[in-house]
Design a protein around this motif. Structure first.
Motif, short mmCIF file in Angstrom:
data_model
loop_
_atom_site.label_atom_id
_atom_site.label_comp_id
_atom_site.label_asym_id
_atom_site.label_seq_id
_atom_site.Cartn_x
_atom_site.Cartn_y
_atom_site.Cartn_z
N TRP A 125 0.81 -1.22 0.00
CA TRP A 125 0.00 0.00 0.00
C TRP A 125 0.83 1.26 0.00
O TRP A 125 0.40 2.29 -0.52
CB TRP A 125 -0.99 -0.03 1.16
N LYS A 126 2.02 1.20 0.53
CA LYS A 126 2.93 2.35 0.41
C LYS A 126 3.20 2.62 -1.06
O LYS A 126 3.17 3.77 -1.53
CB LYS A 126 4.25 2.07 1.14
N ASP A 127 3.49 1.55 -1.81
CA ASP A 127 3.76 1.70 -3.25
C ASP A 127 2.53 2.20 -4.00
O ASP A 127 2.63 3.05 -4.89
CB ASP A 127 4.21 0.36 -3.84
N ARG A 128 1.37 1.65 -3.65
CA ARG A 128 0.15 2.05 -4.35
C ARG A 128 -0.17 3.53 -4.11
O ARG A 128 -0.53 4.24 -5.06
CB ARG A 128 -1.02 1.18 -3.89
N VAL A 129 -0.06 3.98 -2.87
CA VAL A 129 -0.38 5.37 -2.58
C VAL A 129 0.64 6.31 -3.22
O VAL A 129 0.30 7.41 -3.67
CB VAL A 129 -0.49 5.59 -1.05
#
Length: 606
Positions: free
Chosen positions: A435-439
């Motif tokens: 989710w860090k990458d997605r955001v």
């Protein structure tokens, strides 16, 4: 004499392998070069910011009454043209040859339509225990295939934190609360806007001063209290002023004679949903909230054998606090302090002593439930929901929680204990990194850092990774876990210090129209495509999304093409994009924006 060989068999094999490898590399290189040339020839990269806006379906200028910024890609994104050129990489036919079905606007009388809490439909149901004010969704014949219109002069809401104190009158044209609650100072009308002074039934000096009074009795700043529930919340001023203390409250109130309480709360950028304590459980898991609150909320706590307070006990975590005026029915809680009209009680950290006292005093008995988290159309009971077993009286049932903010990324007890099948501590950590990458990717394609969004909904929240990755932004996330999901992870989300609710997306959500700025729909349509008409889900998303609001879909390309063909008829503008990892990932992204439009001024309003 032995015959000499010019080369060994091993040498010939190596030569053969080299030739084969050279041939493979050569063919692969030609394929890659051909792919790049084809993409270059079929791609006209956006040359300026205006063209970028057009590509993703947004105009540079806003319509009258709309926001000054729409879906604004970050200027720091070097790969934006590649992201937006999905169609160059995938030969997928987006438009149906039969044309797009256009959805008309509904009549203006539906401007504040809440399908499952419609007062007209509710009158047909039993008034006993207020059942008529619970969820009663439309029948198949009653479903609307039209778009809920915004009021004629709708404006983009104030940005947070200004929105805590102000809202446009034209967005919620109701003066009733300003008249009925004038003495209590809930809300005031000032020219073209509402002002929220922070008053309430129990706090004539304002919610901020009232919360300070509570803080003198129990610490609200130590990090032990993060999630709260406000029963019968009014316009959610208690929850609004808790936010600056890093406490996230789920506020709820019924749709009743006090028009649009929950709508006012959400317009302010404060978490809230329509709800009532009647005959069914609240749509939250057991052991969810660190603190529960009632400020003269008119809930008859003493009736029905104390069933409503027993429900509060179910959703309150071990060691959590209950704040109200007046003594509760015995639930093994202990009174922490009472000062003037304020009484604070505390739930025990386990049920060892409680079970002993029950045997002696014959008080309420423990439920024999199969699942204490079950809360979607599940009736309340007059028995206490048992806490998980412990080995000694000092152990916190279900596991102790870290203080906030460490709690957000710490291993939740439900995962640490192995009670969520197939989700290990390692998978939890991997989900956080994902989710860090997605955001980071989302920040390139939507204006996350510009204050454009405040109220965010994750329709399929899983472990709450989106909410955790958005912590540095001034947003809050309603984490929804589908009620018919194979894995119930809502308890994990609450253990992380976030809020959410159960929901079946074949039905409408318990909120007013135009209450969310950004909706995330990851894998939702893969879950529901065979359960109900996805057109109805999309129309519901349109209902709860603000004009110029954004939706991020993640799903298979086939489903996204189908979704796009429907939303094209809903006055949305959208673009299918490649996954953040590149064009070879089968999951794709559909980025959509609801265009600004309103109902007609000449139409009659409710």
């Amino acid at each position: 004499m032995a015959k000499e060989y010019n080369g060994s068999p091993k040498h010939h094999q190596l030569e053969s392998k080299r030739k084969r490898l050279t041939w493979i590399l050569g063919v692969s290189g030609l394929c890659i070069l051909s792919y790049i040339m084809g993409a270059w020839q079929n791609t006209s990269a956006p040359t300026n910011r205006s063209e970028i806006y057009t590509r993703v379906g947004c105009d540079v200028g806003s319509p009258l009454g709309g926001s000054q910024s729409s879906l604004v890609p970050s200027s720091s994104s070097p790969s934006l043209s590649a992201v937006l050129d999905f169609e160059s990489h995938h030969q997928v036919k987006i438009n149906n040859s039969g044309g797009v079905q256009k959805f008309p606007p509904c009549d203006m009388s539906y401007s504040e339509y809440t399908p499952c809490q419609d007062p007209v439909r509710g009158r047909k149901f039993d008034r006993n225990m207020l059942k008529y004010r619970e969820r009663h969704c439309p029948t198949k014949e009653e479903l609307l295939f039209c778009l809920i219109p915004a009021p004629p002069n709708y404006k983009t809401p104030f940005k947070w934190p200004q929105s805590r104190d102000y809202a446009w009158y034209d967005n919620i044209p109701h003066r009733e609360l300003s008249i009925e609650k004038a003495v209590q100072n809930w809300i005031q009308v000032e020219d073209d806007r509402f002002r929220f002074p922070g008053g309430g039934t129990m706090f004539p000096r304002g919610a901020d001063a009232y919360i300070d009074d509570i803080n003198e009795l129990i610490s609200l700043t130590s990090g032990n209290i993060r999630t709260a529930i406000d029963t019968g919340c009014g316009v959610a001023s208690w929850g609004a002023y808790l936010l600056k203390r890093d406490i996230l409250a789920m506020s709820f109130a019924p749709r009743d004679t006090h028009e649009a309480q929950v709508q006012f709360a959400l317009e302010r950028g404060v978490p809230a949903m329509i709800g009532i304590m009647a005959s069914q459980r609240l749509p939250y898991p057991a052991r969810a909230f660190d603190m529960a609150h009632c400020s003269r909320c008119l809930i008859p706590w003493h009736k029905n054998d104390g069933m409503y307070l027993i429900e509060v006990d179910r959703v309150l975590r071990p060691g959590g606090y209950w704040i109200l005026s007046g003594p509760p029915i015995s639930l093994c809680w202990k009174k922490v302090i009472e000062k003037n009209d304020l009484a604070i009680w505390q739930k025990p950290i386990n049920h060892i002593e409680c079970i002993k006292s029950m045997k002696v005093y014959k008080t309420q008995h423990m439920c024999k439930l199969d699942n204490p988290d079950a809360a979607w159309y599940v009736n309340m009971e007059t028995c206490i929901t048992p806490l998980p077993e412990v080995s000694n009286s000092d152990e916190v049932a279900g596991g102790s929680l870290e203080k906030w903010p460490e709690r957000a990324l710490a291993i939740p007890p439900r995962i640490g204990s192995g009670s969520i099948p197939s989700i290990s501590a390692e998978k939890f950590q991997e989900d956080n990194e994902l989710w860090k990458d997605r955001v980071t990717h989302y920040k390139r394609i939507v204006p996350l850092a510009q204050g454009r969004y405040r109220n965010i909904m994750d329709m399929n929240a899983n472990l709450g990774g989106l909410a955790a990755a958005l912590l540095k932004y001034q947003v809050w996330v309603m984490n929804v876990v589908p009620a018919n999901s194979n894995q119930d992870t809502l308890g994990v989300i609450y253990e992380r210090g976030f809020i959410g609710a159960y929901q079946d997306w074949c039905e409408a959500f318990s909120t007013y129209p135009r209450t969310y700025d950004l909706i995330h729909a990851g894998g939702v349509f893969s879950i529901y495509q065979d359960r109900c008409d996805i057109t109805l889900i999309l129309l519901e998303m349109d209902r709860i999304l603000r004009p110029e609001g954004t939706v991020i879909f993640r799903d298979t390309v086939e489903l996204l093409v189908k979704i796009k063909s429907i939303t094209d008829g809903m006055r949305w503008k959208s673009q299918i994009m490649d996954h953040e990892s590149g064009p070879f990932n089968p999951e794709k992204i559909l980025l959509a924006v609801k265009t600004y439009w309103t109902g007609e001024v000449t139409q009659k309003q409710n």
